[in-house]
Design a protein around this motif. Structure first.
Motif, PDB file in Angstrom:
ATOM      1  N   PRO A   7       0.640  -1.438  -0.069  1.00 41.83           N
ATOM      2  CA  PRO A   7       0.298   0.030   0.347  1.00 41.83           C
ATOM      3  C   PRO A   7       1.023   1.253   0.010  1.00 41.83           C
ATOM      4  N   ASP A   8       1.535   1.083   0.385  1.00 37.60           N
ATOM      5  CA  ASP A   8       2.301   2.336   0.719  1.00 37.60           C
ATOM      6  C   ASP A   8       3.972   2.680  -0.498  1.00 37.60           C
ATOM      7  N   ARG A  52       2.283   2.081  -3.654  1.00 37.11           N
ATOM      8  CA  ARG A  52       1.134   2.091  -4.594  1.00 37.11           C
ATOM      9  C   ARG A  52       0.491   4.240  -4.134  1.00 37.11           C
ATOM     10  N   ARG A  53       1.144   4.057  -3.189  1.00 38.39           N
ATOM     11  CA  ARG A  53      -0.013   5.431  -2.910  1.00 38.39           C
ATOM     12  C   ARG A  53       1.601   6.393  -3.338  1.00 38.39           C
ATOM     13  N   GLU A  99       0.846   6.656  -6.526  1.00 39.51           N
ATOM     14  CA  GLU A  99      -0.035   7.865  -7.331  1.00 39.51           C
ATOM     15  C   GLU A  99       0.351   9.321  -7.175  1.00 39.51           C
ATOM     16  N   ARG A 100       1.208   9.397  -6.523  1.00 42.10           N
ATOM     17  CA  ARG A 100       1.739  10.923  -5.536  1.00 42.10           C
ATOM     18  C   ARG A 100       2.710  11.033  -7.355  1.00 42.10           C
TER      19      ARG A 100
END
Length: 123
Positions: A25-26, A28-29, A32-33
């Motif tokens: 998750p980290d 992926r975030r 996206e940023r």
């Protein structure tokens, strides 16, 4: 009884996290940023007008498979594809000769073939 996937290392280089599928998750975030916005890639109001005008003039799918059918037997197009793959910021980004009306599924197939690394990973 549902089987759970085994944990695997996050595919992001240097990340020690374990995950059941894909990036953690980290990561992926963070990805996206860093991803550029659609507007920054030229998909703005001008493109929206170009797209709408093109679909008004070409309402049926123009892919190889459907293009061989008579117009009224073709599925309705909902996407507009850039034949040169450069998008609206390319030198022919709004040139109707560089555009192709496609269904969503046909556009996905074309994109998967032309960009096997995924959607617009050319930054």
């Amino acid at each position: 009884m549902a089987r759970r996937r085994a944990l695997q290392a996050c595919p992001t280089p240097g990340c020690p996290a374990l995950t059941r599928q894909g990036a953690c998750p980290d990561c992926r975030r963070a990805r996206e940023r860093r991803r550029p916005s659609a507007r920054s890639k030229g998909y703005d109001r001008r493109w929206e007008r170009t797209r709408a005008d093109y679909l008004d003039d070409h309402p049926w799918c123009e892919c190889e498979q459907h293009g061989a059918l008579p117009p009224l037997q073709r599925p309705h197009a909902e996407h507009v594809h850039h034949l040169d793959g450069l998008g609206p910021l390319g030198p022919r980004g709004h040139d109707p000769e560089n555009l192709q009306a496609l269904t969503k599924s046909c556009h996905s197939k074309v994109t998967a073939i032309e960009e096997p690394g995924g959607w617009n990973h050319r930054t």
